[in-house]
Structure formats: structure tokens, C-alpha cells
Design an enzyme around this catalytic site. Sequence first.
Site, PDB file in Angstrom:
ATOM      1  N   LYS A  15       0.706  -1.236  -0.035  1.00 51.19           N
ATOM      2  CA  LYS A  15       0.070  -0.213  -0.039  1.00 51.19           C
ATOM      3  C   LYS A  15       0.882   1.284   0.059  1.00 51.19           C
ATOM      4  O   LYS A  15       1.874   1.167  -0.644  1.00 51.19           O
ATOM      5  CB  LYS A  15      -0.881   0.055   1.302  1.00 51.19           C
ATOM      6  CG  LYS A  15      -1.676  -1.439   1.322  1.00 51.19           C
ATOM      7  CD  LYS A  15      -2.846  -1.451   2.139  1.00 51.19           C
ATOM      8  CE  LYS A  15      -3.490  -2.726   2.002  1.00 51.19           C
ATOM      9  NZ  LYS A  15      -4.819  -2.872   2.894  1.00 51.19           N
ATOM     10  N   GLU A 108      -9.696  -0.439  -1.956  1.00 52.75           N
ATOM     11  CA  GLU A 108      -9.315   0.755  -1.576  1.00 52.75           C
ATOM     12  C   GLU A 108      -9.166   2.070  -2.708  1.00 52.75           C
ATOM     13  O   GLU A 108      -9.521   3.128  -2.634  1.00 52.75           O
ATOM     14  CB  GLU A 108      -7.768   0.909  -0.837  1.00 52.75           C
ATOM     15  CG  GLU A 108      -7.992   0.702   0.703  1.00 52.75           C
ATOM     16  CD  GLU A 108      -6.706  -0.162   1.099  1.00 52.75           C
ATOM     17  OE1 GLU A 108      -5.710  -0.191   0.492  1.00 52.75           O
ATOM     18  OE2 GLU A 108      -6.768  -0.883   2.204  1.00 52.75           O
TER      19      GLU A 108
HETATM   20  P1  PGA Z   1      -4.159  -6.420   5.164  1.00 50.06           P
HETATM   21  O1  PGA Z   1      -4.663  -5.950   3.830  1.00 50.06           O
HETATM   22  O2  PGA Z   1      -3.646  -7.825   5.235  1.00 50.06           O
HETATM   23  O3  PGA Z   1      -3.839  -5.443   6.007  1.00 50.06           O
HETATM   24  O4  PGA Z   1      -6.033  -6.796   5.791  1.00 50.06           O
HETATM   25  C1  PGA Z   1      -5.143  -6.682   2.703  1.00 50.06           C
HETATM   26  C2  PGA Z   1      -5.133  -5.982   1.487  1.00 50.06           C
HETATM   27  O5  PGA Z   1      -5.897  -4.807   1.383  1.00 50.06           O
HETATM   28  O6  PGA Z   1      -4.662  -6.447   0.353  1.00 50.06           O
END
Ligand code: PGA
Length: 263
Positions: A15, A108
Amino acid sequence: MSDSTITPWVVGNWKMNPMQVNAKQLINEFKELLNKNEISQAQCHLAVAPISIALHLVKDELKQANRTVHVVAQDVSRMAGTGAYTGEVSAALLKDSAIEHVLIGHSERREFFGDQPHIIREKVKHALAEGLTVIYCVGESLEQRENGQADQVVLQQICDIASCVTAEQWHQIVIAYEPIWAIGTGKTASPEDAQSMHAKIREGLKQLTTLGSTMPILYGGSVKPENAVELAACPDINGALVGGASLNAASFYQIAQAFAHTK
Ligand code: PGA
């Protein structure tokens, strides 16, 4: 049920993280863990998705790894080729930079950046045309799950891209099922719930393509070392898309091991 010959994938989604110095350290720690105790290519595909300006830093660091770890773009432009589109990076430009994998449709992006189905279709179409592998993310919100709409929402998201994928291009697609309520919340779908949705996605894919039984379907949403083995044991879970836990080399490595050894 999935074809037992599907090689699992473990993909780290970094991210909007981390700073450059930490990205370098993270990938080097991961590389060292792989060097000490190898996970073979045949056991598991490995990949990380850094921020766009770190794609090459990470790719260069991985040159001395003892196996392939793919470097994945977190998104791609809906516009093709080159041109006057300030701020955009097209599939052709990713390909030109030797980036062969891309995440599309992450929740997202859908929530904060307006990735509507028609925009996602353009992104998928151009990425596939450039020969990239697309990790296509789907998943329902908590409200949709509580209203009993989860199956319908997820299968619709799969169908959303069907019109822009040719018969031969399905092998370039990896599906990632990520229930939105499980992303970054510490709440994981139970292995039973995840398996049940994966089996439905598998059936949906089989209706769309003869490659449906061999396409990898990854689970994402608070995957961590503590739950990776039981998720990996589910027949239709062919890997993981890992957010938070991929920012720690040891955790990411343990998740990779869980899939490599359980599958
Ligand atoms: P997370 O995110 O493992 O922090 O829940 C997964 C993703 O959004 O790909």
C-alpha cells in the site's frame, strides 16, 4: 474444487508504505530469509507490490535473490499507451519498465479513487493487452454481507470484467477475494466462510472460462502467520494477498512458508 496442481501465490501489498530506507531493509530481510531457507518456485509464487516510485528499487534489490519474487504495480492507468495524461502510468509503460504484474480493483481504489466497474474494465483490458498478469481484487462490504448480498456482489464483480477478457487471456488473471470488513481490521473471514466464497467464485469462473478450474483465487484480509496455515488448508484458497503483515519480513516469510508447505 480447484485443480490441485495450482501453484499458490503469496503477494505482499505494501500500500502507501514504507519510506525508501525501510523498503530496502524490508526486501533485504525477506531475501535473507529466502536464502537461508528456500521456498522453491514450484512450491509458491512470491510477489510484492511497492509504491510506484519504489518498483525499481525493489526490483534491483531482488536481483540477487535465490528465486523469482515478482514486483507488482498497485494500480495502472485506464489510459493506454503514452500521451498527455498527467500523473498516469499506463500498462504499456509498466511493461516497458519490465513490470509484468498489476493489482486492479483493490477495494481502497474502488472506495477512495473512483474505480467504478467501467474504469476497472479499461484498466484490465489494457493490462491484458500488454501481456501483464492482473491480480483482480473483489470483495463485499460488511453491510452487503449482513444484508445477505455478499455472493451476488462478488460474483457481479467477477462478471464486470468478463466482457473485456478474451478466451486466451483468462490465464493472465489471478483473483483476490478480500472481504472489505477484514482488510486492516484484524478480523479474518473464518476459513469456512472464505472457502465457501472461494468455491462460489470458482463455480462462477467455470461458467465464464474453461480455465476456471485452474485459476488461482487468493484470500486477503488480515492474513497473518497465526491464521495462514488454516486458510492455506482450504481447497479453493490458492494463496494470499497480504497487507499489514507483508511489512514485516519475518511475518511475510512465515505466511509464504505456510502456503508453500500446506498446499
Ligand atoms: P491487510 O490488507 O492484510 O492489512 O488486511 C490486505 C489488502 O488490502 O490487500
